[in-house]
Design an enzyme around this catalytic site. Structure first.
Site, PDB file in Angstrom:
ATOM      1  N   ARG A  46       0.733  -1.106  -0.238  1.00 35.93           N
ATOM      2  CA  ARG A  46       0.021   0.156   0.036  1.00 35.93           C
ATOM      3  C   ARG A  46       1.007   1.245  -0.037  1.00 35.93           C
ATOM      4  O   ARG A  46       0.520   2.447  -0.707  1.00 35.93           O
ATOM      5  CB  ARG A  46      -1.003  -0.021   1.194  1.00 35.93           C
ATOM      6  CG  ARG A  46      -1.907   1.219   1.419  1.00 35.93           C
ATOM      7  CD  ARG A  46      -3.017   1.138   2.168  1.00 35.93           C
ATOM      8  NE  ARG A  46      -3.257   0.191   3.058  1.00 35.93           N
ATOM      9  CZ  ARG A  46      -2.522   0.631   4.279  1.00 35.93           C
ATOM     10  NH1 ARG A  46      -1.778   1.693   4.728  1.00 35.93           N
ATOM     11  NH2 ARG A  46      -2.773  -0.335   5.510  1.00 35.93           N
ATOM     12  N   TYR A  98     -16.153  17.653 -14.831  1.00 32.25           N
ATOM     13  CA  TYR A  98     -16.599  16.249 -14.915  1.00 32.25           C
ATOM     14  C   TYR A  98     -17.735  16.049 -13.931  1.00 32.25           C
ATOM     15  O   TYR A  98     -17.441  16.578 -12.755  1.00 32.25           O
ATOM     16  CB  TYR A  98     -15.431  15.388 -14.832  1.00 32.25           C
ATOM     17  CG  TYR A  98     -15.558  14.157 -14.560  1.00 32.25           C
ATOM     18  CD1 TYR A  98     -16.202  13.172 -15.541  1.00 32.25           C
ATOM     19  CD2 TYR A  98     -15.465  13.533 -13.200  1.00 32.25           C
ATOM     20  CE1 TYR A  98     -16.503  11.959 -15.688  1.00 32.25           C
ATOM     21  CE2 TYR A  98     -15.790  11.924 -13.162  1.00 32.25           C
ATOM     22  CZ  TYR A  98     -16.328  11.534 -14.142  1.00 32.25           C
ATOM     23  OH  TYR A  98     -16.409   9.960 -14.072  1.00 32.25           O
ATOM     24  N   ASP A 170      -7.363  19.850 -13.530  1.00 34.31           N
ATOM     25  CA  ASP A 170      -7.625  18.457 -14.283  1.00 34.31           C
ATOM     26  C   ASP A 170      -7.312  18.592 -15.726  1.00 34.31           C
ATOM     27  O   ASP A 170      -7.854  19.302 -16.477  1.00 34.31           O
ATOM     28  CB  ASP A 170      -9.015  18.374 -13.853  1.00 34.31           C
ATOM     29  CG  ASP A 170      -9.616  16.849 -14.519  1.00 34.31           C
ATOM     30  OD1 ASP A 170      -8.688  16.366 -15.209  1.00 34.31           O
ATOM     31  OD2 ASP A 170     -10.563  16.559 -14.274  1.00 34.31           O
ATOM     32  N   LYS A 195      -8.275   7.848 -19.166  1.00 37.62           N
ATOM     33  CA  LYS A 195      -8.510   8.079 -20.481  1.00 37.62           C
ATOM     34  C   LYS A 195      -7.294   8.183 -21.163  1.00 37.62           C
ATOM     35  O   LYS A 195      -6.860   7.148 -21.522  1.00 37.62           O
ATOM     36  CB  LYS A 195      -8.867   9.603 -20.066  1.00 37.62           C
ATOM     37  CG  LYS A 195     -10.194   9.504 -19.051  1.00 37.62           C
ATOM     38  CD  LYS A 195     -11.372   8.981 -19.449  1.00 37.62           C
ATOM     39  CE  LYS A 195     -12.424   8.810 -18.083  1.00 37.62           C
ATOM     40  NZ  LYS A 195     -12.695  10.219 -17.548  1.00 37.62           N
TER      41      LYS A 195
HETATM   42  C1  LIG Z   1     -13.075  10.590 -16.262  1.00 34.88           C
HETATM   43  C2  LIG Z   1     -12.714  11.937 -15.611  1.00 34.88           C
HETATM   44  C3  LIG Z   1     -12.551  12.141 -14.281  1.00 34.88           C
HETATM   45  C4  LIG Z   1     -12.625  10.802 -13.301  1.00 34.88           C
HETATM   46  O1  LIG Z   1     -11.635   9.642 -13.545  1.00 34.88           O
HETATM   47  P1  LIG Z   1     -12.006   8.150 -12.952  1.00 34.88           P
HETATM   48  O2  LIG Z   1     -10.578   7.607 -13.473  1.00 34.88           O
HETATM   49  O3  LIG Z   1     -13.123   7.887 -14.108  1.00 34.88           O
HETATM   50  O4  LIG Z   1     -12.105   8.174 -11.572  1.00 34.88           O
HETATM   51  C5  LIG Z   1     -12.124  13.134 -13.781  1.00 34.88           C
HETATM   52  N1  LIG Z   1     -12.234  14.245 -14.623  1.00 34.88           N
HETATM   53  C6  LIG Z   1     -12.135  14.261 -15.992  1.00 34.88           C
HETATM   54  C7  LIG Z   1     -12.085  15.383 -16.800  1.00 34.88           C
HETATM   55  C8  LIG Z   1     -12.678  12.869 -16.569  1.00 34.88           C
HETATM   56  O5  LIG Z   1     -12.962  12.711 -17.968  1.00 34.88           O
END
Ligand SMILES: *Cc1c(COP(=O)(O)O)cnc(C)c1O
Length: 379
Positions: A46, A98, A170, A195
């Site tokens: 962890r 998001y 982000d 992504k």
């Molecule tokens: C998908 C996404 C998230 C969240 O990420 P996860 O891997 O699904 O937990 C946060 N910000 C953006 C812009 C996203 O497209």
């Protein structure tokens, strides 16, 4: 080193025991110690895992930062950042972001006394006006999901620096190939590695990158104390994904530009949201801070009845109807009922997200095939 080279070599060291060029998947929960507290830097998985260490090093390098931390999902990475705060602290956040980030902020952290103030961050003056003596952090997303709004990171960083606030960006939509927020004044970059970093729709993961050793210490403490760590197999998959990030993003951007222009000229399409258009309100900021405009596009049809939207969404073949984005294959999504359903309808409409909006994650297939698919679906 140039990004294209970094994507391939960042964090990669031949395995010292075998010479394996790829970091092995260290599928272990613990590490044998020679004597109590005498060990090779790894005690319990962890806290540390060598596959994760290699990935975290790679994340830092490709985001032009010093420290990387990997999490079990993007929202787990976001969760760790907000845990830097205390009850009563205020966060200024984008009003278009998001849906899962919005849900985490309003449904979980508001219960713990953290205050979130959504503002239109595309105008930095709105951020300055929202700062109070309790403000601790500013949360940006640019380009935003799903309206492709652009915030000038440098302009907001000038405000956060002046007021001693933590600026988080982000960077999921741009990926490190197109934008590096730390070089523009951000303190922490967050990614859903699910992504573009992973890039193959086969893993859920999140990442944070930062320059400050103090922030790194605090966030590492949260990572190991709260335990939202990714498994070694998932770290391996993201390390592998990063190697092709440069060539993939080039292809996503090329196809994105072709499809955005094609949609723009389509008689049945009312509006296309893509920052590459000169009349996009964020075009100048995008041009300044991004290397290219990406493969994410949203659009509205002239006939914006839900029946027509559903008809189009059920007729595409190459564009699969699914949540998520950033994989090599093209996806189509209906934000109002899918990715952004967790945002109340009035809130969505107020921020410009209409029920008729369709979002595309343009993949790296042949652009002509993708256009044929959209053409027969829109009709
Ligand atoms: C998908 C996404 C998230 C969240 O990420 P996860 O891997 O699904 O937990 C946060 N910000 C953006 C812009 C996203 O497209």
């Amino acid at each position: 080193m140039k990004p294209a080279t970094q994507f391939i070599h960042a964090g990669a060291h031949p395995d010292p025991t075998t010479g394996a060029i790829m970091t092995p998947i260290f599928q272990t929960s613990t590490y044998v110690q020679e004597a109590p507290a005498t060990h090779k830097g790894y005690e319990y998985a962890r806290s540390q895992n060598p596959t994760r260490t290699a990935l975290e090093e790679a994340l830092a390098i490709i985001e032009q930062g010093k420290y990387g931390l990997a999490f079990s999902s993007g929202v787990a990475a976001t969760d760790a950042v907000i845990k830097l705060l205390n009850p009563g602290d205020e966060v200024i956040c984008a009003n278009d972001m998001y849906g899962g980030t919005y849900r985490l902020f309003t449904k979980i952290f508001e219960r713990f006394g953290i205050v979130f103030k959504p503002v239109d961050t595309t105008n930095a003056e709105n951020v300055a006006a929202a700062v109070t003596s309790n403000t601790k952090l500013v949360w940006l997303e640019t380009p935003t999901n799903p309206l492709m709004n652009i915030t000038d990171i440098e302009a907001v960083a000038a405000i956060t620096k002046k007021n001693n606030l933590i600026l988080v960006v982000d960077n999921t939509f741009a990926s490190p190939a197109l934008q590096n927020p730390l070089t523009l004044g951000a303190d922490i970059v967050m990614h859903s590695a699910t992504k573009y970093l992973g890039g193959h729709s086969d893993v859920i993961q999140g990442a944070l990158v930062m320059n400050s050793a103090e922030l790194r210490e605090k966030l590492y403490f949260i990572q190991k104390s709260c335990g939202a760590v990714p498994g070694p197999m998932d770290c391996f998959l993201v390390l592998r994904g990063i190697k092709t990030l440069g060539v993939r993003m080039k292809a996503h951007c090329e196809n994105g530009a072709i499809i955005a222009h094609w949609l723009h000229n389509h008689p049945k399409v009312a509006k296309v949201y893509w920052p590459g258009f000169e009349d996009h309100p964020g075009h100048a900021a995008a041009k300044k801070q991004m290397r290219d405009f990406g493969g994410m596009i949203s659009f509205e049809l002239k006939n914006d009845s839900l029946d027509e939207v559903k008809r189009v969404l059920s007729k595409t073949h190459l564009f699969s109807l699914a949540e998520s984005l950033g994989g090599v294959e093209s996806l189509v999504n209906h934000p109002a009922s899918m990715t952004h359903a967790s945002i109340p309808r009035e809130e969505r409409i107020k921020n410009g997200l209409r029920d008729s909006l369709i979002r595309l994650s343009v993949g790296i297939e042949d652009a002509e095939d993708l256009i044929k698919d959209l053409d027969q679906a829109i009709g």
